[in-house]
Design a protein around this motif. Structure first.
Motif, short mmCIF file in Angstrom:
data_model
loop_
_atom_site.label_atom_id
_atom_site.label_comp_id
_atom_site.label_asym_id
_atom_site.label_seq_id
_atom_site.Cartn_x
_atom_site.Cartn_y
_atom_site.Cartn_z
N LEU A 442 43.26 30.48 33.71
CA LEU A 442 43.09 31.77 34.36
C LEU A 442 42.28 31.64 35.64
CD1 LEU A 442 42.37 33.97 31.20
CD2 LEU A 442 44.40 34.07 32.65
N GLU A 443 41.28 30.77 35.64
CA GLU A 443 40.48 30.57 36.84
C GLU A 443 41.34 30.00 37.97
OE1 GLU A 443 36.29 28.38 38.19
OE2 GLU A 443 37.17 27.99 36.22
N GLU A 444 42.27 29.13 37.63
CA GLU A 444 43.18 28.58 38.63
C GLU A 444 44.05 29.67 39.24
OE1 GLU A 444 45.38 25.55 36.68
OE2 GLU A 444 43.69 24.14 36.53
N GLN A 445 44.34 30.70 38.45
CA GLN A 445 45.15 31.82 38.95
C GLN A 445 44.30 32.88 39.64
OE1 GLN A 445 47.70 33.44 35.85
NE2 GLN A 445 48.05 31.42 34.95
N GLY A 446 42.98 32.66 39.68
CA GLY A 446 42.09 33.62 40.33
C GLY A 446 41.76 34.83 39.49
N ILE A 447 41.94 34.73 38.19
CA ILE A 447 41.66 35.85 37.28
C ILE A 447 40.28 35.66 36.66
CG2 ILE A 447 42.39 37.08 35.20
CD1 ILE A 447 45.26 36.14 35.81
N GLU A 448 39.33 36.49 37.05
CA GLU A 448 37.96 36.38 36.55
C GLU A 448 37.72 37.26 35.32
OE1 GLU A 448 35.37 37.29 39.75
OE2 GLU A 448 35.93 35.53 40.93
N ASP A 449 38.47 38.34 35.19
CA ASP A 449 38.29 39.28 34.08
C ASP A 449 39.67 39.56 33.50
OD1 ASP A 449 37.91 41.47 32.40
OD2 ASP A 449 36.42 42.42 33.71
N PHE A 450 40.02 38.84 32.44
CA PHE A 450 41.39 38.92 31.91
C PHE A 450 41.68 40.30 31.32
CE2 PHE A 450 44.46 38.49 28.42
CZ PHE A 450 45.56 38.05 29.15
N GLN A 451 40.73 40.88 30.62
CA GLN A 451 40.97 42.19 30.01
C GLN A 451 41.26 43.25 31.07
OE1 GLN A 451 37.33 42.48 27.72
NE2 GLN A 451 38.42 42.06 25.80
N LEU A 452 40.46 43.27 32.13
CA LEU A 452 40.71 44.23 33.21
C LEU A 452 42.04 43.92 33.90
CD1 LEU A 452 39.87 46.55 35.02
CD2 LEU A 452 38.53 44.93 36.39
#
Length: 473
Positions: A442-452
């Motif tokens: 997820l970090e590689e995709q730039g997603i810091e807050d998966f739930q949001l």
């Protein structure tokens, strides 16, 4: 436990504010009426001297036993013991035998309660409980010094500035963690799943939590985060919605109401926030044993109409969403006004009231349970999300989920009257094939807050009717 669900009344008076052409102005008047009666917005239940003096005759032998024990302790203990020490210990033990939320409060304890409700104090910004002699973090307030230092829900604080606090008093630990803004304190933390303790220096700050914050996401989707239910939260959410509409390039297409890690607060504000989105029906009911403790709270009391009419809403909750947060989530879920997403909430379905005992002492006593519009008690079981979404962007999520503390884990907690089945509360552990990405991916995709992220994507790819159905008629 440093969670509080409080109600406001002034004697036998009640205030009903109906907004028509100027809802915001009337909401402000309602807030002023509350603050004029009592700034902290907690319930003050008068206790007369006669009532305080009444003792059931059947308790006589037990009181005699208590007095005998006091005499024996004072006569034989290895060191002299003052009366007030023994009496305070007896009071604390009596209330601890009831539930985790009832407590005797003296001047300093009352001050801490008031500052927590006001949302303005100097410290670290943590919601904690005492569990088996250890200070356990329920959640750090978002944006607080503790949050920025990386302290997580489920952490155990074992030392303060190198001094062991295990087996000590929770109020003493909280008082030591608070202090002048700009000063620092070293916390030693045990995190389940980690072999070695973690030491972190945290600089205290002025915790002005900004109970409500908002951002506008692409696609004209608003995100309103409510960090705690302190004074004027209903008004603040109304203002945030107005600001989002002004920032948007066109009509708002969705709203995420983020109640994660929100430990609760004023019951009045939970009702006010729910009323912003409901046009009719029950918001919450509370049922107690004492006269005046059974109350009903309905929509159209604080705000007339649905301020976001036709806009689909997703409410985010997690294991740190408690009491007032659960009232809002339960009301919007039962009225089918919002889709609830995230993790099962904390499960605190009780109301505490303050009974004054003197100028600087009070009894914080559990006086009622509250129930969602459908009659469901969230005690123990919490609010179950419509879609369970784990926080995959947190690398320690799986470890903390295994050791997560909820109301049902607290010693002496109230039992749900409907006897929730353990299997029903274990559903969260079932793996979902949709959520298999790792934190690193997820970090590689730039997603810091998966739930949001998942909530926003849900709003972008679905229609209003499939995300949040209108209230039942």
């Amino acid at each position: 436990m440093l969670l509080v669900d409080v109600i406001w009344r002034s004697g036998t008076c009640s205030y009903t504010i109906r907004a028509r052409k100027e809802p915001f102005a009337l909401m402000k008047i309602a807030a002023l009426l509350r603050s004029a009666a009592l700034v902290t917005a907690v319930a003050l239940v008068p206790a007369t001297t006669a009532t305080m003096a009444q003792v059931d005759g059947r308790a006589g032998p037990e009181l005699a036993k208590l007095y005998t024990i006091m005499q024996r302790v004072q006569a034989n203990y290895v060191e002299p013991v003052e009366d007030d020490v023994l009496i305070r210990g007896a009071i604390d033990g009596m209330l601890a035998a009831l539930d985790p939320h009832s407590a005797y409060l003296d001047g300093s304890d009352l001050q801490r309660l008031n500052t927590m409700i006001d949302g303005n104090y100097s410290g670290l910004g943590l919601s904690v409980i005492m569990e088996e002699g250890a200070v356990k973090v329920i959640s750090p307030f978002r944006g607080s010094p503790a949050d920025e230092a990386g302290i997580k829900a489920g952490d155990y604080i074992t030392h303060l500035n190198g001094e062991l606090i295990y087996g000590g008093d929770l109020d003493d630990a909280v008082a030591r963690m608070r202090g002048k803004a700009g000063t620092s304190i070293r916390l030693t933390i045990f995190r389940p799943g980690r072999d070695e303790p973690i030491e972190v220096d945290v600089t205290r700050g002025v915790i002005e939590l900004e109970p409500v914050t908002h951002t506008l996401q692409s696609g004209n989707i608003g995100v309103i985060s409510v960090n705690e239910f302190s004074a004027d939260v209903g008004v603040d959410v109304y203002r945030a919605w107005q600001a989002l509409q002004e920032e948007a390039s066109g009509r708002m297409s969705g709203l995420v109401l983020d109640l994660r890690s929100n430990p609760g607060g004023s019951l009045d504000e939970a009702v006010a926030l729910s009323d912003l989105f409901l046009e009719e029906g029950r918001i919450v009911s509370q049922r107690g044993r004492a006269r005046g403790e059974t109350l009903l709270y309905d929509a159209e009391t604080v705000f007339r109409g649905d301020m976001a009419e036709g806009v689909p809403i997703i409410v985010l909750i997690d294991a740190g969403s408690a009491s007032a947060s659960e009232i809002v989530a339960g009301a919007l879920q039962d009225h089918r006004r919002a889709l609830i997403m995230g993790q099962r909430s904390f499960g605190k379905g009780s109301v505490q009231s303050l009974l004054p005992l003197g100028p600087d002492t009070a009894l914080k006593l559990t006086t009622a349970r509250y129930f969602t519009p459908s009659g469901k008690s969230v005690q123990e079981g919490g609010i179950k999300p419509d879609i369970r979404v784990p926080q995959l962007s947190d690398p320690d999520f799986a470890l903390r989920e295994r050791y997560q503390t909820r109301e049902s884990d607290l010693r002496g907690h109230l039992i749900n009257e409907l006897s929730i089945d353990d299997k029903e509360m274990e559903d969260d552990a079932i793996a979902d094939p949709r959520f298999q990405l790792t934190a690193e991916q997820l970090e590689e995709q730039g997603i810091e807050d998966f739930q949001l992220h998942y909530a926003l994507e849900t709003l972008r790819r679905t229609t209003a009717s499939s995300v949040a159905l209108r209230s039942r008629r």
